[in-house]
Design a protein around this motif. Structure first.
Motif: not given
Length: 119
Positions: A37, A76, A78, A91, A97-99, A101
């Motif tokens: 990650s 993964q 973030y 975003p 693409d990144a989540q 948090l």
């Protein structure tokens, strides 16, 4: 045996080679079949901003390689919600693409890791 490894970057994309080193580490760990990650905090989120071009500074444009992370099983990725807000990023403004948090979610992510590398 696979371990969960989190690479964390804190520094701005053109502040030394920390982002490039993070990329290299993530790819090396992924090549060793580890669960990798990658978390971008603080000014490091700017490394994911669309339109970055390191070649203008006379260095290799590693930003293009960030788009290939999924090929190497680094899926993964973030970003810190507070850093995104600080730098007025959404975003959709990122080139991968990144989540996003929150601090609480980052703490939960840290708790799930076998090893953490912070740059």
């Amino acid at each position: 045996m696979s371990e969960n490894i989190l690479v964390i970057n804190h520094t701005a994309p053109f502040d030394g080679a920390h982002i490039r080193e993070g990329l290299d580490m993530a790819l090396i760990f992924a090549a060793l079949d580890q669960n990798v990650s990658w978390l971008f905090k603080g000014p490091a989120v700017l490394a994911l901003k669309q339109g970055n071009d390191a070649s203008q500074l006379g260095i290799k444009n590693y930003f293009k390689q960030l788009k290939t992370l999924e090929i190497y099983d680094v899926e993964q990725v973030y970003v810190c919600a507070q850093a995104m807000q600080r730098f007025a990023l959404t975003p959709e403004a990122l080139n991968i693409d990144a989540q996003v948090l929150t601090l609480e979610a980052q703490q939960a992510l840290l708790a799930q890791q076998s090893k953490v590398v912070s740059l």
